[in-house]
Design an enzyme around this catalytic site. Structure first.
Site, short mmCIF file in Angstrom:
data_model
loop_
_atom_site.label_atom_id
_atom_site.label_comp_id
_atom_site.label_asym_id
_atom_site.label_seq_id
_atom_site.Cartn_x
_atom_site.Cartn_y
_atom_site.Cartn_z
N GLU A 121 -3.95 2.98 3.52
CA GLU A 121 -2.63 2.35 3.35
C GLU A 121 -1.86 2.95 2.18
O GLU A 121 -0.63 3.06 2.25
CB GLU A 121 -2.80 0.84 3.15
CG GLU A 121 -3.28 0.10 4.38
CD GLU A 121 -4.80 -0.01 4.47
OE1 GLU A 121 -5.30 -0.75 5.34
OE2 GLU A 121 -5.49 0.65 3.65
N PHE B 49 -9.89 -15.64 5.65
CA PHE B 49 -10.39 -14.27 5.72
C PHE B 49 -9.24 -13.27 5.57
O PHE B 49 -8.24 -13.37 6.25
CB PHE B 49 -11.11 -14.05 7.05
CG PHE B 49 -11.59 -12.64 7.25
CD1 PHE B 49 -12.58 -12.10 6.43
CD2 PHE B 49 -11.04 -11.83 8.24
CE1 PHE B 49 -13.02 -10.79 6.61
CE2 PHE B 49 -11.47 -10.53 8.42
CZ PHE B 49 -12.46 -10.00 7.60
N GLN B 50 -9.41 -12.34 4.66
CA GLN B 50 -8.42 -11.29 4.36
C GLN B 50 -7.05 -11.87 3.98
O GLN B 50 -6.01 -11.34 4.34
CB GLN B 50 -8.28 -10.32 5.54
CG GLN B 50 -9.52 -9.43 5.72
CD GLN B 50 -9.28 -8.25 6.63
OE1 GLN B 50 -8.44 -8.28 7.53
NE2 GLN B 50 -10.02 -7.18 6.40
N LYS C 86 0.75 -13.97 10.92
CA LYS C 86 0.45 -13.56 12.29
C LYS C 86 1.05 -14.52 13.31
O LYS C 86 1.49 -14.10 14.39
CB LYS C 86 -1.06 -13.46 12.48
CG LYS C 86 -1.47 -12.81 13.79
CD LYS C 86 -2.96 -12.54 13.85
CE LYS C 86 -3.33 -11.83 15.16
NZ LYS C 86 -4.78 -11.52 15.21
N MET D 54 -5.07 17.50 -17.41
CA MET D 54 -4.17 16.98 -18.44
C MET D 54 -4.91 16.13 -19.46
O MET D 54 -4.65 16.22 -20.67
CB MET D 54 -3.04 16.16 -17.80
CG MET D 54 -1.94 15.77 -18.78
SD MET D 54 -1.13 17.20 -19.54
CE MET D 54 0.10 17.59 -18.29
#
Length: 594
Positions: A63, A125-126, A175, A490
């Site tokens: 993502e 969940f999630q 959803k 760096m």
């Protein structure tokens, strides 16, 4: 005809929230989305498949890669980039991309699936409260609770992302809202409801035009200090007219590169921490600083009270919160930069042109006597040389350059000269490693016929290396110039300069190698790790490793001529430093040049 009238208002079959969302995106002109599916966003992906002939969906392999790709799309086109993720970890994986877009004023829309409305707040969940997580790193954010709000939310999101100072907007859609249906086609052009948001395009007042022209007329040592605002406002053409007419030298920030041609005689190139000596000398000595579309970032100013202390400051900036924030302006102008330059160019007369011939000669002398330079390394391939050679082989084409973050980023800013706007893509404000490859992916999706090169370092490249799969599977012929020094270069440079060379986990190879503790005795780590050629081949990407300067031009030409994506792994010495360098909190007097 309004958007609402373009399609009939009744349907034979119900339309769900996901279909409304996709339809609304298409009506906003979206042609590409970068979307990774999950349980809470499945209805959106199902809807995307039904409109594949109108809206291309590219599947990133992470993502964060999708968010950076949306940025690459937006930065290279000036249009809105769109990415989609599911709830929970999918949504939180967008956070770095949203913060990056916020700091660099990049217009992207991030759409996230959310758990159903009925279980929000139950640690389902999630589930993550992504609106709360992203509140401080987005320009605006929505949690959609009613399907009827979707067309308005999408319309407002695009309006907010693109007006005033651009930025990212988050739309979180449960959803159940995606699955809810309407029997009639919704109004896709409803009135917006944005109380308190009034991003009117402010134009420079006639009195301010007179003030600026008077300041220019009186100046003996003026300098243009140009930032990312010049890109966002589309001011490059008017900037060049203004600079050509006045003869004023031009220096640019990291974000401002490509706003003014890098090959122009008046270009002093980049200023700041790793800017050119001559740009920093000119700004320090100028009696008039024309600060156009900048925010006086600490990497530009160094010790703030010493920055441009001899000059009067004219600050033109579309975001009023930036005026006087870091540096007091003598002539503050809250206005669109392109409109300001048009007004100045229209009002300017020959009498307003200052006699700055002595100053122009001084700037030319600084450029001649203090050029960017690097040592002769024999048959080793120095990164600076590699980037110069890339410029030699590509600058006559319309080439886009994306970079990761680190030494290679600064060397690219120094040694690749951009003559067209939006051809330089860099994570500048946030400094996000892993930006280069997915950003280039987004650019290539937006410009399928153009040469797109990701100049990357091995540390940054590995942050989103999985996007090699996207290049292969989505037929995106990005070229990757991997400047491989086996270190976090760096950070290693700062270790050398400020920590007596003590290596604190900046070597990227096995810990038993002497380089892990800074005791390596060679200039280049020839036992390179990992084997990027084999990794690329595993992803189906053509690749080659090169170690010899004699072989490099031909190897580079092979990369550029390849029809598909290509990885050129270039083994470089690891003891090179990016110079010049003004340490944090110092002024030009503390500039390190060797």
């Amino acid at each position: 005809m309004s958007l609402a009238e373009e399609r009939p208002q009744t349907r034979n079959t119900p339309i769900n929230g996901a279909d409304i969302l996709v339809d609304a995106l298409i009506r906003q002109g979206v042609e590409v989305v970068f979307a990774y599916p999950g349980g809470a966003s499945m209805p959106i992906h199902q809807a995307l498949t039904t409109r594949a002939d109108e809206l291309r969906t590219i599947l990133p392999r992470h993502e964060q890669g999708g968010a950076f790709a949306a940025e690459g799309y937006a930065r290279s086109t000036g249009q809105v980039g769109v990415c989609v993720a599911t709830s929970g970890p999918g949504a939180t994986n967008l956070v770095t991309g949203l913060a990056d877009a916020k700091l660099d004023s990049c217009p992207i829309i991030a759409i996230t699936g959310q758990v159903p409305w009925s279980v929000i707040g139950t640690d389902a969940f999630q589930e993550t409260p992504i609106v709360e997580v992203c509140r401080a790193i987005t320009k605006h954010h929505y949690l959609v609770t009613d399907i009827a709000d979707l067309p308005r939310v999408v319309k407002e999101a695009f309006h907010v992302a693109t007006t005033g100072r651009p930025g990212p907007v988050l739309i979180d859609i449960p959803k159940n809202v995606q699955n809810t249906t309407l029997d009639e086609e919704p109004d896709y052009d409803p009135p917006m409801h944005l109380p308190g948001y009034r991003p009117e395009i402010r134009n420079i007042a006639p009195e301010q035009i007179k003030q600026v022209l008077a300041a220019i007329r009186r100046s003996k040592k003026p300098i243009l200090y140009v930032g990312g605002g010049a890109i966002h406002s589309g001011a490059s053409e008017q900037l060049k007219i203004f600079a050509d007419r006045t003869g004023i030298p031009v220096t640019m920030t990291l974000m401002g590169l490509s706003a003014f041609p890098g090959t122009h005689d008046q270009s002093m190139h980049m200023l700041g921490m790793h800017g050119t000596e001559y740009a920093n000398y000119a700004v320090a000595d100028a009696d008039l600083l024309l600060a156009f579309g900048v925010r006086f970032d600490d990497r530009v100013t160094g010790k703030l009270e010493e920055f441009a202390k001899h000059g009067k400051i004219v600050h033109v900036e579309i975001d009023p919160s930036e005026i006087h924030k870091n540096k007091e302006a003598h002539i503050p102008i809250n206005a669109d930069l392109n409109a300001t330059l048009i007004a100045l160019n229209d009002a300017m007369t020959d009498d307003d042109i200052p006699d700055i011939s002595v100053w122009q000669k001084q700037c030319a002398d600084w450029k001649k006597n203090h050029p960017l330079r690097y040592k002769d390394a024999g048959d080793f391939i120095l990164p600076q040389y590699a980037i110069e050679e890339l410029w030699r082989q590509t600058h006559e084409e319309d080439t886009f350059i994306a970079v990761g973050v680190g030494q290679h980023q600064m060397w690219s800013a120094q040694y690749y000269k951009f003559d067209r706007p939006r051809r330089w893509l860099s994570s500048s404000g946030l400094g996000s490693m892993g930006f280069g490859l997915p950003a280039a992916m987004g650019v290539q999706a937006a410009h399928p016929g153009k040469t797109v090169v990701d100049i990357d370092g091995d540390g940054s490249f590995q942050m989103n290396i999985q996007e090699l799969a996207t290049l292969h599977c989505e037929n995106l012929p990005v070229k990757i110039l991997l400047l491989n020094n086996q270190h976090l270069g760096m950070v290693m440079q700062w270790e050398d300069r400020f920590h007596a060379g003590n290596r604190a986990h900046t070597y990227l190879g096995p810990v038993h190698h002497p380089e892990a503790t800074g005791k390596g005795e060679t200039e280049r780590v020839d036992d390179s790790y990992p084997n990027f050629v084999k990794i690329a081949e595993g992803y189906g990407i053509a690749s080659r490793q090169v170690r010899s300067k004699k072989e490099f031009p031909e190897a580079l030409a092979e990369m550029l001529a390849a029809e598909g994506p290509y990885l050129l792994d270039v083994l470089c010495p690891y003891q090179e430093h990016v110079l010049p360098m003004i340490p944090t909190g110092h002024s030009v007097d503390g500039m390190i040049t060797e």
